[in-house]
Each structure stands twice: as C-alpha cells, then as structure tokens.
Design an enzyme around this catalytic site. Structure first.
Site, short mmCIF file in Angstrom:
data_model
loop_
_atom_site.label_atom_id
_atom_site.label_comp_id
_atom_site.label_asym_id
_atom_site.label_seq_id
_atom_site.Cartn_x
_atom_site.Cartn_y
_atom_site.Cartn_z
N ASP A 98 0.84 -1.19 0.00
CA ASP A 98 0.00 0.00 0.00
C ASP A 98 0.88 1.25 0.00
O ASP A 98 2.01 1.22 0.47
CB ASP A 98 -0.84 0.09 1.28
N1 URA Z 1 -1.29 -5.80 4.03
C1 URA Z 1 -1.78 -4.55 3.95
O1 URA Z 1 -2.82 -4.23 4.50
N2 URA Z 1 -1.07 -3.65 3.24
C2 URA Z 1 0.09 -3.92 2.63
O2 URA Z 1 0.70 -3.05 2.02
C3 URA Z 1 0.57 -5.23 2.73
C4 URA Z 1 -0.14 -6.16 3.43
#
Ligand code: URA
Length: 233
Positions: A98
C-alpha cells in the site's frame, strides 16, 4: 535497456563514451553478445553498464509512494534510475505494498520469476511489523492461526497467519497469501486499527538494515534463491 534511441547511442559511441574492455567502441552497429559479464566489461558515459535482463532488485519502499498507476501519487519507479522506465522487458513490482506501507519490495523484469514468487505453490512468507491504535486483547494469535477468519466481503477464510505480540500495541505477522489490504483488514476484523505497517522479510530474504528508505539494491542469484527458502516449491 533504456539508454536511448539507436541515434542517441550512435552519438554516444561516436563521442567515445561507450567503452568495451577499456577501449572506446567506434561502430555503433557492431553486434555485441549480451553475456552475463557484459555489465563488468562495458561502461557508458563513465558508469558501469546496467545489468542486462533478467534484472531483479529490492527496494526499501518509503511511505507515500505507490506501486500502481491506478493510485494517486508518485510511483515507486520514480525512485529508480530514470532510464529504467524505458527498459524492455519492463520492470514490475512483485505484488504490491500500500501507499502507506513501507519496507521490502521486490521488482523484476523476469515474468517467470515474478509468477514463481507470487504463486501459492511457492508458499513465500511475507513478514510485517505492525503498530496498532489500540492495545492487543490477547486472542489475536489464536484467531489468526485458526484458518477460519473471514474478511469482510470475501467468501474464503484466510489461511493461517503467524502472530507474535511485541508489547501492547506492536506485533509481527507472517502471511502466506496477499489479499487486498490484508493486514489492515485482519486487524479491522478484530476491532483494531493498523497505524503503521512495515514489511521486513519476503521468504528468507530480509530487508537489509543498511538499505535506507528509497534506496534499492540489485539481487544476485543467492538472494533470489533466499526468497524461496522455507517455501514448498
Ligand atoms: N497488508 C496490507 O494491509 N497492506 C500492505 O501493504 C501489505 C499487506
């Protein structure tokens, strides 16, 4: 490899800026086999040639950059040398983090390798360090390990997730799949909220402590093999 058009390379060559084994190349039409040692033998404008395909690297993804053209904001590719955006085959991220997740992100131009890493068969573990908004309740480990936790809007329960508390609001979780926003949604399902999320390990490959946020490092065969260490493939 993104160094320029044929015309631009011809100009560089004529200017004596393309060296092979220490001597300037004069003829830009000369055919040079792309061997694994070419990056050691060739210099372009004073710098060692980039590794030819297949190129695989790790990036310490900082907060605030995205892995996807669909998301707003600067892309992770902007942290790499500009010419790498013109490489063919193109570099892709191996899965995604993310925008507000930091840590170990792999990129490769090797499609077969990318699919091997993300394939469920390879069973590559991803380890995340989490800071939470509210104190842990104590039942998180059992719920995550159960293999029965359902995320909102999904039809299949999550595979078991390893969980380790590290104080009241910190934890380490290790996943063997990668559903959309998985870690954030796992804790949301238990009434908590992820404040910070950082990935520090993929398979058996750790994010080096000396790799600063935003920095990258090209991976060799041993590091690529380490990604699969502990998996099943
Ligand atoms: N889980 C999440 O919520 N975000 C990420 O970036 C990776 C795993």
């Amino acid at each position: 490899m993104g160094y320029g058009s044929r015309r631009e390379i011809a100009l560089l060559t004529r200017a004596g800026l393309v060296l092979l084994d220490g001597a300037p190349l004069r003829d830009a039409d000369q055919r040079i086999p792309v061997t694994p040692d070419l990056a050691q033998r060739m210099r372009i404008d004073g710098e060692a040639l980039d590794p030819p395909p297949a190129l695989t690297l790790m990036l310490h993804k900082p907060l605030g950059v995205t892995c996807s053209h669909k998301e707003a904001g600067p892309l992770v590719y902007g942290l790499l040398p500009e010419r790498w955006r013109r490489r063919d085959p193109a570099l892709s991220t191996v899965g995604r983090l993310d925008k507000e997740t930091s840590g170990l992100l792999l990129l490769t131009d090797d499609g077969a390798l990318l699919h091997r890493i993300i394939s469920p068969k390879a069973n590559v573990a991803k380890r995340y360090r989490v800071t939470l908004d509210r104190p842990l309740k104590g039942d998180e480990g059992a719920i995550f390990a159960s293999g029965t936790l359902m995320l909102e809007g999904e039809e299949k329960p999550l595979l078991p997730v390893a969980f380790e508390a590290e104080g009241a609001v910190n934890a380490v979780v290790t996943l063997h799949e990668g559903r959309y926003h998985q870690v954030r949604r796992m804790f949301a399902a238990l009434g908590n909220h992820v404040v910070t999320l950082h990935r520090d390990r993929v398979g058996g490959l750790d994010l080096p402590t000396d790799l600063a946020p935003g920095a990258h490092r090209i991976l060799g065969a041993a590091e690529i093999a380490a990604v699969f260490a502990g998996g099943e493939a």
